[in-house]
Design a protein around this motif. Structure first.
Motif, short mmCIF file in Angstrom:
data_model
loop_
_atom_site.label_atom_id
_atom_site.label_comp_id
_atom_site.label_asym_id
_atom_site.label_seq_id
_atom_site.Cartn_x
_atom_site.Cartn_y
_atom_site.Cartn_z
N GLU A 143 14.61 17.93 79.83
CA GLU A 143 14.31 16.74 80.64
C GLU A 143 12.81 16.42 80.58
O GLU A 143 12.18 16.09 81.58
N ILE A 144 12.24 16.50 79.39
CA ILE A 144 10.80 16.34 79.21
C ILE A 144 10.40 14.87 79.32
O ILE A 144 10.93 14.01 78.63
N ALA A 145 9.46 14.61 80.22
CA ALA A 145 8.88 13.28 80.41
C ALA A 145 7.37 13.48 80.57
O ALA A 145 6.92 14.61 80.76
N PRO A 146 6.58 12.42 80.52
CA PRO A 146 5.13 12.59 80.63
C PRO A 146 4.67 13.30 81.91
O PRO A 146 3.68 14.03 81.88
N ASP A 147 5.38 13.10 83.00
CA ASP A 147 4.95 13.67 84.28
C ASP A 147 5.91 14.69 84.87
O ASP A 147 5.76 15.09 86.02
N ARG A 148 6.91 15.14 84.08
CA ARG A 148 7.93 16.05 84.63
C ARG A 148 8.66 16.74 83.49
O ARG A 148 8.85 16.18 82.43
N PHE A 149 9.09 17.97 83.74
CA PHE A 149 10.04 18.64 82.85
C PHE A 149 10.76 19.72 83.65
O PHE A 149 10.34 20.08 84.76
N VAL A 150 11.86 20.20 83.10
CA VAL A 150 12.60 21.30 83.71
C VAL A 150 12.57 22.47 82.73
O VAL A 150 12.80 22.30 81.54
N TRP A 151 12.23 23.63 83.26
CA TRP A 151 12.20 24.87 82.48
C TRP A 151 13.37 25.72 82.93
O TRP A 151 13.57 25.94 84.12
N LEU A 152 14.16 26.19 81.96
CA LEU A 152 15.32 27.03 82.26
C LEU A 152 15.14 28.38 81.59
O LEU A 152 14.89 28.46 80.38
N GLY A 153 15.26 29.45 82.36
CA GLY A 153 15.21 30.80 81.83
C GLY A 153 16.63 31.36 81.79
O GLY A 153 17.28 31.48 82.82
N GLU A 154 17.07 31.68 80.59
CA GLU A 154 18.44 32.17 80.41
C GLU A 154 18.40 33.54 79.73
O GLU A 154 17.43 33.87 79.05
N PHE A 155 19.47 34.30 79.90
CA PHE A 155 19.57 35.59 79.23
C PHE A 155 20.95 35.76 78.63
O PHE A 155 21.92 35.12 79.04
N SER A 156 21.02 36.63 77.62
CA SER A 156 22.29 36.94 76.97
C SER A 156 22.38 38.45 76.81
O SER A 156 21.46 39.07 76.29
N ASP A 157 23.50 39.00 77.26
CA ASP A 157 23.72 40.43 77.05
C ASP A 157 24.79 40.66 75.98
O ASP A 157 25.32 41.76 75.86
N ASP A 158 25.08 39.60 75.19
CA ASP A 158 26.03 39.74 74.09
C ASP A 158 25.46 39.18 72.78
O ASP A 158 26.15 38.53 72.02
N GLU A 159 24.18 39.46 72.55
CA GLU A 159 23.47 39.08 71.32
C GLU A 159 23.53 37.58 71.03
O GLU A 159 23.78 37.16 69.91
N ALA A 160 23.30 36.78 72.06
CA ALA A 160 23.16 35.32 71.97
C ALA A 160 24.47 34.57 71.71
O ALA A 160 24.44 33.41 71.34
N ARG A 161 25.59 35.22 71.96
CA ARG A 161 26.86 34.49 71.85
C ARG A 161 27.05 33.58 73.07
O ARG A 161 27.59 32.48 72.94
#
Length: 174
Positions: free
Chosen positions: A137-155
């Motif tokens: 959701e990148i805009a000049p004055d705003r964005f959203v950062w999401l931190g995700e994890f995988s315990d199955d090798e990125a499946r």
């Protein structure tokens, strides 16, 4: 007075030979307010505000940021953090190489990043669990950062953290 470290680390502008590539993260140069959350975690605090600062470093060939949550600098394990990332574009590989260093939680992670559609994805497979950090959701004055994890090798990926960033007009852009 500028110290020798500041003089040699910080850069007033990007390297002209890398302008197109550096725009991926260069658009974030400046200061941001953060709203941090950990969706689905009943033990996590709510209403946590942080701050984020991006700047040019190393002759304008890299982008460094500093993330501070909570904003008052009283970061404590496991939910607070105060860390920094240095990112540079690797022309030979055509990707961003990025390293996150965060002493409060004793974390160091290496990431490979690239633009994916309208997002930026950074993936770390150097330790378990695998991590994916997405700028969305990148805009000049705003964005959203999401931190995700995988315990199955990125499946599959599971959301762990979410931050909404809003550009601060009260801070000087560097």
């Amino acid at each position: 007075m500028t110290s020798a470290l500041e003089h040699n680390l910080h850069s007033p502008e990007p390297d002209e030979t890398l302008l197109r590539e550096l725009q991926t993260f260069g658009r974030f140069i400046g200061s941001w307010g953060l709203e941090w959350s950990r969706p689905g975690d009943p033990d996590a605090p709510v209403g946590v505000h942080g701050e984020l600062h991006f700047g040019w470093v190393l002759g304008g060939r890299a982008v460094q940021d500093v993330w501070i949550v909570p904003a008052d600098g009283t970061a404590e394990r496991p939910f607070g953090f105060h860390g920094s990332t240095i990112r540079f574009f690797d022309r030979d590989r055509g990707v961003w190489r990025s390293t996150w260093i965060e002493p409060v939680n004793a974390r160091v992670r290496k990431f490979i990043g690239r633009e994916v559609g309208d997002e930026i994805h950074l993936v770390s497979t150097d330790a378990e669990p695998f991590l994916r950090w997405r700028f969305t959701e990148i805009a000049p004055d705003r964005f959203v950062w999401l931190g995700e994890f995988s315990d199955d090798e990125a499946r599959t990926w599971r959301l762990e953290e979410r931050m909404v960033a809003k550009r601060r007009r009260d801070a000087l852009r560097e």
